[in-house]
Design an enzyme around this catalytic site. Structure first.
Site, PDB file in Angstrom:
ATOM      1  CG  ASP A 230      -0.340  -0.137   2.522  1.00 60.61           C
ATOM      2  OD1 ASP A 230      -0.080   0.901   3.159  1.00 60.61           O
ATOM      3  OD2 ASP A 230      -0.090  -1.280   2.955  1.00 60.61           O
TER       4      ASP A 230
ATOM      5  CD  GLU B 272      -4.138   3.951  10.929  1.00 61.52           C
ATOM      6  OE1 GLU B 272      -3.182   3.910  11.735  1.00 61.52           O
ATOM      7  OE2 GLU B 272      -3.986   4.054   9.692  1.00 61.52           O
TER       8      GLU B 272
END
Length: 240
Positions: free
Chosen positions: A31, A120
């Site tokens: 990623d 997050e």
């Protein structure tokens, strides 16, 4: 000769312990975002990478500065593409707005893999508040894209923070330095496993996240068709 063969076997054993073993139905992936800078995706593919998840944006208006460049490079190299979005919402309303922003960035793009919610930043939110925002975001993203998103999460949040209502969405879990995640929390299994945040891949200068992905990371044929239908509907409604 026997000594040489023994040394080779020991070295091979050490290398196998250093990297997670890949099952036949798993795919190597990375990623990326602006932090990786310019990437040679042909070299990345030649290194054995099959899937690349590209950061599209963050919050309600921030587009990753390498979003378009990463997309074009990955497509030209023939890699399978997915997108992720870093969520910063503090309310349910803002969560839906950020899902709409993410959808607006990717709805014209060709992608093989599920769009991912990277939520997050939950400091200051209660468990109920974080789950309500995540649910609203995922529901809105699914409504707009006509495909089921995936939830990116670390092991702690999967075990402690996220509740049963998110299990309807597949899990992409992060834990470093282990062969497999210690837990998947409420989920029975994972479809993505980020096992290293300081990986090295040919074609990329510096560190990159390394992942193992299962077949569930891929959009099903019917989901791709529904996405196409949704695009055509938007063209009919907006003329764009």
């Amino acid at each position: 000769m026997k000594k040489i063969l023994s040394m080779i076997l020991v070295l091979a054993c050490c290398l196998s312990l250093a990297q997670p073993a890949f099952a036949a139905a798993e795919h190597r992936g990375i990623d990326v975002s602006q932090w990786q800078g310019s990437i040679n995706y042909r070299q990345v593919k030649a290194a054995g990478i099959r899937i690349v998840y590209i950061k599209a944006g963050e919050g309600s208006s921030s587009v990753d500065s390498y979003f378009e460049r990463n997309y074009r490079g990955a497509r030209r190299a023939g890699l399978d593409v997915g997108f992720y979005h870093y969520v910063t919402a503090r309310t349910v309303k803002e969560g839906r707005r950020q899902a709409r922003f993410f959808a607006s960035l990717i709805h014209t793009k060709k992608m093989e893999c599920r769009p991912a919610m990277d939520f997050e930043q939950v400091s200051g939110l209660s468990r109920d508040e974080a789950n309500a925002i995540a649910r609203a975001y995922l529901q809105e993203l699914r409504r707009l894209t006509k495909c089921r998103p995936i939830v990116y999460s670390n092991v702690y949040d999967a075990r402690v923070l996220w509740d049963q209502s998110l299990v309807r969405y597949p899990l992409w879990i992060a834990e470093y330095g282990v062969r497999k995640p210690q837990t998947t929390g409420k989920w029975r299994r994972w479809q993505g496993f980020q096992y290293d945040d300081k990986g090295a891949v040919q074609g990329i200068h510096g560190h990159v996240d390394l992942n193992r992905f299962k077949d569930g990371i891929y959009l099903k044929d019917r989901e791709k068709c529904r996405m196409l239908a949704a695009k055509l509907q938007r063209v009919a409604l907006t003329g764009k």
